[in-house]
Design an enzyme around this catalytic site. Structure first.
Site, short mmCIF file in Angstrom:
data_model
loop_
_atom_site.label_atom_id
_atom_site.label_comp_id
_atom_site.label_asym_id
_atom_site.label_seq_id
_atom_site.Cartn_x
_atom_site.Cartn_y
_atom_site.Cartn_z
N LYS A 112 0.83 -1.21 0.00
CA LYS A 112 0.00 0.00 0.00
C LYS A 112 0.87 1.26 0.00
O LYS A 112 0.52 2.24 -0.64
CB LYS A 112 -0.97 0.01 1.19
CG LYS A 112 -2.12 -0.99 1.05
CD LYS A 112 -3.26 -0.72 2.04
CE LYS A 112 -4.45 -1.66 1.76
NZ LYS A 112 -5.56 -1.50 2.70
N LYS A 195 -5.52 -9.15 -6.36
CA LYS A 195 -6.83 -9.36 -5.77
C LYS A 195 -7.75 -8.16 -6.03
O LYS A 195 -7.29 -7.02 -6.13
CB LYS A 195 -6.73 -9.65 -4.27
CG LYS A 195 -6.58 -8.41 -3.40
CD LYS A 195 -6.77 -8.77 -1.94
CE LYS A 195 -7.06 -7.52 -1.13
NZ LYS A 195 -8.48 -7.25 -0.92
N LYS A 198 -11.19 -2.92 -2.68
CA LYS A 198 -12.01 -1.70 -2.64
C LYS A 198 -11.18 -0.49 -2.98
O LYS A 198 -11.58 0.38 -3.73
CB LYS A 198 -12.61 -1.50 -1.24
CG LYS A 198 -13.85 -2.30 -0.99
CD LYS A 198 -14.46 -1.87 0.34
CE LYS A 198 -14.27 -2.91 1.40
NZ LYS A 198 -13.16 -2.71 2.30
P1 ATP Z 1 -9.22 -2.33 1.04
O1 ATP Z 1 -8.73 -2.23 -0.37
O2 ATP Z 1 -9.76 -1.04 1.59
O3 ATP Z 1 -8.24 -3.01 1.96
P2 ATP Z 1 -10.59 -4.81 0.66
O4 ATP Z 1 -11.36 -4.99 -0.58
O5 ATP Z 1 -9.24 -5.45 0.75
O6 ATP Z 1 -10.51 -3.26 0.93
P3 ATP Z 1 -11.16 -5.33 3.42
O7 ATP Z 1 -12.15 -4.46 4.12
O8 ATP Z 1 -9.69 -5.08 3.63
O9 ATP Z 1 -11.50 -5.29 1.86
O10 ATP Z 1 -11.43 -6.85 3.76
C1 ATP Z 1 -12.69 -7.35 4.17
C2 ATP Z 1 -12.69 -8.85 4.05
O11 ATP Z 1 -12.78 -9.21 2.65
C3 ATP Z 1 -11.43 -9.54 4.57
O12 ATP Z 1 -11.83 -10.74 5.22
C4 ATP Z 1 -10.64 -9.86 3.33
O13 ATP Z 1 -9.81 -11.00 3.51
C5 ATP Z 1 -11.75 -10.13 2.33
N1 ATP Z 1 -11.36 -9.84 0.96
C6 ATP Z 1 -10.94 -8.65 0.49
N2 ATP Z 1 -10.69 -8.71 -0.82
C7 ATP Z 1 -10.95 -9.99 -1.20
C8 ATP Z 1 -10.88 -10.70 -2.45
N3 ATP Z 1 -10.49 -10.09 -3.57
N4 ATP Z 1 -11.25 -12.01 -2.48
C9 ATP Z 1 -11.63 -12.61 -1.34
N5 ATP Z 1 -11.71 -12.03 -0.13
C10 ATP Z 1 -11.38 -10.72 -0.06
MG MG Z 2 -7.93 -5.06 2.44
#
Ligand code: ATP
Ligand code: MG
Length: 332
Positions: A112, A195, A198
């Site tokens: 990040k 991956k 968000k």
């Molecule tokens: P950010 O980019 O803000 O970190 P994020 O999409 O990674 O957002 P988080 O809020 O960090 O989402 O994670 C919430 C949950 O979703 C966690 O349990 C994480 O492991 C899961 N998760 C996030 N992205 C994925 C993905 N691409 N596939 C499967 N699980 C995911």
């Molecule tokens: Mg995340």
């Protein structure tokens, strides 16, 4: 009943398919046989640049999505992290047990911060895993359902719990990582070797749950694939097609091998068109349920307040034990 804890950041207006298929769907199932705590980590959300005007709205949005996806506040505890001040307070204590080198090895920070530019990365982003350890340890969670992307942070959490317990006397359950059956890792549609995220994915790489199905269909149609023509699951050689098959399989509960057989001889366009329909069928009723929850923000806030009260009871008892063990004079 074993205790579980997990969270999802309010870092976007909408959750995405990875959040649902990799996490929230399993949270819903875990409510049945676990004492489950699910929270919205707004303290974590400000470790990257954010807009104060949207954070509160996104936090309510997150709560509405969690309820619409099936979390039931009568069967689990749903709360907002900043409503329970013990999170930040325990993070301070754990930070004093964490080596600088140890924290420097966390790959999410490296990823990040390199995206943001080293000068703009904050100390909060650096200490993110320590706050995450506090989130987990406060609730004496036995199991922490997290995606593969969070495994290293959970390892740090376990190390810190063991370190505290052996230096000062047992205050924490040492949590087990828990990748529930059926959790899928979803990749970015435009960059299928990364991956879906968000905050890191481009808009066209994410299928947002609250997107208009027409928008999702367009994103799926433009998903990056390969120059072959065969619909076959092969993450190394065909990450894009494999990702589409993973999503399709997870949303329909059909085996990937079954889908491969069904699409033998068909083109990528057919697969994408059908997948867009599957996604549309999933998100359309969901969008309506979310809208209903958002119509009554006062009720949402009451649900979150109840959650914070219940969470605060557990958190304050853990923090009191921690303070006592490390030698803080109890307040009168
Ligand atoms: P950010 O980019 O803000 O970190 P994020 O999409 O990674 O957002 P988080 O809020 O960090 O989402 O994670 C919430 C949950 O979703 C966690 O349990 C994480 O492991 C899961 N998760 C996030 N992205 C994925 C993905 N691409 N596939 C499967 N699980 C995911
Ligand atoms: Mg995340």
């Amino acid at each position: 009943r074993p205790r579980v804890l997990s969270g999802i950041q309010p870092t976007a207006d909408s959750f995405h398919l990875g959040n649902y298929l990799g996490a929230i769907r399993q949270w819903v199932a875990l409510q049945d046989d676990h004492d489950a705590f699910y929270f919205i980590p707004d303290l974590h959300a400000i470790t990257v640049e954010h807009d104060p005007k949207t954070l509160a709205a996104r936090t309510r949005n997150a709560a509405a999505q969690l309820l619409a996806l099936g979390l039931d506040p009568d069967r689990c505890t749903v709360f907002v992290q900043s409503h329970v001040p013990e999170h930040a307070r325990l993070a301070w204590v754990l930070g004093c047990l964490t080596g600088f080198g140890e924290a420097s090895r966390m790959t999410q920070f490296k990823d990040k911060s390199s995206k943001q530019g080293a000068d703009r990365a904050t100390i909060g982003l650096f200490t993110y895993p320590i706050l995450q350890a506090a989130d987990i340890l406060l609730y004496q969670a036995d199991r922490v359902p997290v995606g593969e992307d969070q495994r290293q942070h959970l390892e740090l959490t376990r190390d810190l719990a063991q370190r505290f317990n052996s230096r000062f006397g047992k205050a924490f359950v040492v949590p087990e990582p828990y990748i529930p059956a059926g959790a899928a890792k979803i990749q970015d549609l435009q960059e299928p070797t990364a991956k879906m995220s968000k905050s890191a994915s481009s808009p066209s790489g994410i299928v947002e749950l609250l997107d208009d199905p027409k928008v999702s269909a367009k994103k799926i149609r433009s998903a990056v694939t390969d120059t072959e023509r065969e619909i076959r699951y092969d993450v190394e050689a065909k990450p894009g097609i494999s990702n589409l098959l993973t999503i399709y399989s997870a949303l329909t509960d059909r085996k990937i091998s079954e889908l491969e057989a069904e699409y033998a001889g068909k083109g990528y366009g057919d697969l994408k068109k059908d997948l867009a329909e599957v996604v549309g069928d999933f998100v359309s009723p969901l969008r309506e349920r979310v809208a209903l929850y958002l119509e009554d923000p006062a009720e949402l806030d009451r649900v979150l307040a109840r959650g914070a009260t219940r969470a605060g009871e557990v958190a304050s008892s853990t923090l009191a034990a921690v303070h006592e063990r490390i030698g803080f004079l109890p307040p009168m």
